[in-house]
Design a protein around this motif. Structure first.
Motif, PDB file in Angstrom:
ATOM      1  N   LEU A  26      28.881  44.823  28.897  1.00  0.00           N
ATOM      2  CA  LEU A  26      29.946  45.775  29.230  1.00  0.00           C
ATOM      3  C   LEU A  26      30.293  45.719  30.709  1.00  0.00           C
ATOM      4  N   ALA A  27      29.275  45.588  31.543  1.00  0.00           N
ATOM      5  CA  ALA A  27      29.526  45.539  32.998  1.00  0.00           C
ATOM      6  C   ALA A  27      30.422  44.348  33.339  1.00  0.00           C
ATOM      7  N   ALA A  28      30.357  43.293  32.534  1.00  0.00           N
ATOM      8  CA  ALA A  28      31.223  42.132  32.770  1.00  0.00           C
ATOM      9  C   ALA A  28      32.558  42.276  32.033  1.00  0.00           C
ATOM     10  N   TRP A  29      32.484  42.696  30.797  1.00  0.00           N
ATOM     11  CA  TRP A  29      33.693  42.687  29.952  1.00  0.00           C
ATOM     12  C   TRP A  29      34.756  43.658  30.435  1.00  0.00           C
ATOM     13  N   SER A  30      34.308  44.823  30.864  1.00  0.00           N
ATOM     14  CA  SER A  30      35.261  45.857  31.219  1.00  0.00           C
ATOM     15  C   SER A  30      36.198  45.390  32.352  1.00  0.00           C
ATOM     16  N   PRO A  31      35.668  44.921  33.486  1.00  0.00           N
ATOM     17  CA  PRO A  31      36.585  44.436  34.530  1.00  0.00           C
ATOM     18  C   PRO A  31      37.317  43.162  34.122  1.00  0.00           C
ATOM     19  N   LEU A  32      36.671  42.286  33.388  1.00  0.00           N
ATOM     20  CA  LEU A  32      37.336  41.035  33.010  1.00  0.00           C
ATOM     21  C   LEU A  32      38.535  41.301  32.097  1.00  0.00           C
ATOM     22  N   GLU A  33      38.355  42.162  31.122  1.00  0.00           N
ATOM     23  CA  GLU A  33      39.474  42.460  30.212  1.00  0.00           C
ATOM     24  C   GLU A  33      40.633  43.093  30.978  1.00  0.00           C
ATOM     25  N   ARG A  34      40.264  43.975  31.903  1.00  0.00           N
ATOM     26  CA  ARG A  34      41.315  44.647  32.670  1.00  0.00           C
ATOM     27  C   ARG A  34      42.075  43.633  33.515  1.00  0.00           C
ATOM     28  N   ASP A  35      41.350  42.778  34.209  1.00  0.00           N
ATOM     29  CA  ASP A  35      42.002  41.794  35.080  1.00  0.00           C
ATOM     30  C   ASP A  35      42.850  40.813  34.266  1.00  0.00           C
ATOM     31  N   LEU A  36      42.340  40.414  33.129  1.00  0.00           N
ATOM     32  CA  LEU A  36      43.087  39.429  32.329  1.00  0.00           C
ATOM     33  C   LEU A  36      44.335  40.045  31.701  1.00  0.00           C
ATOM     34  N   ALA A  37      44.265  41.327  31.358  1.00  0.00           N
ATOM     35  CA  ALA A  37      45.450  41.987  30.797  1.00  0.00           C
ATOM     36  C   ALA A  37      46.568  42.061  31.840  1.00  0.00           C
ATOM     37  N   ALA A  38      46.176  42.043  33.124  1.00  0.00           N
ATOM     38  CA  ALA A  38      47.171  42.139  34.206  1.00  0.00           C
ATOM     39  C   ALA A  38      47.667  40.769  34.655  1.00  0.00           C
ATOM     40  N   ALA A  39      47.148  39.688  34.067  1.00  0.00           N
ATOM     41  CA  ALA A  39      47.528  38.332  34.503  1.00  0.00           C
ATOM     42  C   ALA A  39      48.915  37.953  33.966  1.00  0.00           C
TER      43      ALA A  39
END
Ligand code: HEM
Length: 201
Positions: A53-66
């Motif tokens: 979760l500590a990885a997925w949460s920021p990664l999903e957010r950043d990728l959704a903004a790409a």
């Protein structure tokens, strides 16, 4: 089963670059997470899920903004972080919502593709991991394994659509290089989160 990913004979050049460029990184993350081998009690599962979760949460957010404008893909990945939160809640673990982003560079479509490859591809391993974790811990199907199963989603279809989208356009050598580099950074980010273990875990 309709949600099984199709297996075309040859990978597209972009997919081949991602796969070849990250083989060692996948093996390293797999070793570090130790799933399912290291899962002997529910607490072990909670530690692994919290790291993911500590990885997925920021990664999903950043990728959704790409910038996904050049590809026929939904910018949202299906929010697997929500499944991690649900699994942790099923184990009785409360989690904070991390505020920071990943800090990784997904500033071009090629680099975003690299990140998406890692998050989407992980579901392929998840279907192997879920039944084994359930067996080890005596859990019902989907009990604290919603993330691994991507319950409510269609990971096979998502993977197939992703592969098709990559194969559907030309990518320069530089773009393939950038995508593989971003995928390696993404694997490292997940591995870094998994390296932070609570004392005694
Ligand atoms: C720790 C336990 C893990 C195991 C045992 C595992 C196992 C697997 C297996 C068996 C596959 C191939 C599935 C198939 O071809 O049907 C696979 C694919 C993949 N996994 Fe994992 N995995 C693990 C963790 C992860 C994690 C945490 C990530 C991402 C951070 C990840 C990313 C990927 C990717 C990107 C692929 C697709 C490779 C390709 O076909 O190009 N895996 N994994």
């Amino acid at each position: 089963m309709s949600d099984q990913p199709s297996r075309p004979a040859a990978a597209s050049p972009m997919l081949a670059a991602l796969r070849d460029g990250t083989r060692d990184h996948h093996a390293a993350v797999e070793r570090r997470l130790g799933l399912p081998d290291r899962i002997r009690a529910r607490g072990d599962l909670a530690v692994a899920l919290a790291a993911l979760l500590a990885a997925w949460s920021p990664l999903e957010r950043d990728l959704a903004a790409a910038d996904w404008s050049g590809l026929p893909l939904d910018r949202r990945l299906g929010e697997a972080a929500a499944l991690l939160r649900a699994d942790l809640a099923a184990l009785g673990v409360a989690v904070d919502r991390p505020a920071a982003g990943s800090g990784l560079d997904f500033g071009t479509t090629a680099r975003a593709v690299g990140g998406r490859y890692v998050l989407l591809g992980s579901a392929l391993g998840g279907r192997v991991i879920a039944p084994e974790v359930e067996r080890r811990l005596g859990l019902r199907e989907g009990e604290a394994t919603r993330f691994f199963r991507r319950s409510g989603g269609a990971p096979g279809r998502d993977w197939r659509d992703f592969r098709r989208a990559l194969a559907g356009r030309e990518w320069s050598v530089a773009e393939r290089h950038d995508a593989a580099g971003a995928a390696r950074s993404t694997f490292d980010f997940v591995g870094g989160a998994a390296a932070v273990r609570p004392s005694g875990a």
